[in-house]
Design an enzyme around this catalytic site. Sequence first.
Site: not given
Length: 441
Positions: A80, A159, A166, A181, A185
């Site tokens: 990621h 999320d 947010r 967040s 995931k």
Amino acid sequence: MYNIITKKKHGLKLTKEEIDYVVKGFTNGVIPDYQMSALLMAICINKMDEEETYNLTMAMAESGDMLSLDSINRITADKHSTGGVGDKTSLIVAPVASLYGVAMAKMSGRGLGHTGGTIDKLESIEGFDTALSEDEFIEVVNDTGVAIIAQTANLAPADKLMYALRDVTATVDNISLISSSIMSKKLAAGAKVIVLDVKTGSGAFMKSIEDSKELARTMIDIGLKADRKMYALISDMDRPLGKYIGNKLEVYEAVKLLQGEYSDDLYEACEYLTALILVGAAKADNLYEGREMFKDAVKSGRGLEQFKRFISAQKGNTEFIDNIDSFVNVKSTIEIKARQEGYITHMNTEMIGLAATYLGGGRATKNDIIDPDVGIQILKKTGEYVNSGDVLAVLYVNDEKNLDKAVKTIIASYQIGKEKPSINDRHAYGYFDGLDYKSIE
């Protein structure tokens, strides 16, 4: 909820039960936006400790489907990036790592704002299917070793709801909220090895190396508590990564790298990320060996062949790979030239990403439709000397609606001066092996 808001407003620690109550209540629509907004602001001001952050992450991960990858017949890994400009590393790293017995079972997102999204890049390929069912996803990974799909609607739904709030209440920039967040995931997606690429600089969310390290440590701590193997690369986003920005353009650059033509910064980032995955999956004994395995995959052509298998397995037409120079088609190209001579002292990489968005290559809102062909080629970067009239960048254009805005943004993103800047010549600053940080010399 009133009592929980009051508690955090006074800087007190929330219990696991209180956090579970908040996440479930907000996801189910029982807790209204205005109360959740108040709590998020209280968290931003008074922060959360490690235990609170972990409990928030797990509550968000468990708010929807928790994907089981147990039926995949090899060790599973995910990679990621925290977001950047020109970051097409997943297109290269995932198929190469899968050559060595790692199951790259990856869910990715779409681009928003100045940052690109892996799913948008893959969908620029004719026929490529990013919406495989869970069974199809696992079948493709078992057959080819790699699959990348869009995040499902019920993956960490808390999320999605919290991030949308947010985004409009100035509560994005908090380490605990960012970490929960991302990691909610990643944990819900099920991979056993997680490698993070935490960007630093003008094109990244974290502008300083120390903030990037803090974010990496927080996410790693969450992953370790959840019994995952965790690694993180701290990498430079003060300059765009590679030479191309835009969906088809970045696919083009990924293919070129796998064909042996590449810019050093992109190659280095892919090399280190692949090496960390291979070490985490126990396919390489150390980082040096993992880097050599990446180099061999590119040099031998096996990486390119695996990329073709990856595209084909998800129903993509692979003919473009053999005709890659004809892949991108636009009405016109426009050169952006230096207006003075000197050294490029700084690039505002976020502005460059926004310029690509103005051309139609990105989204200002989630509902915007993108043009996969448009984008930017970067010819000169920070530290290079330019003469007046030298081409700094080339814009790939189809729609001239916001062209003037894009041109002005690109020009403003470059700073040119007489003194050569002191810069990090490498893309990677260092990496975390678990919570241990090591600099890259």
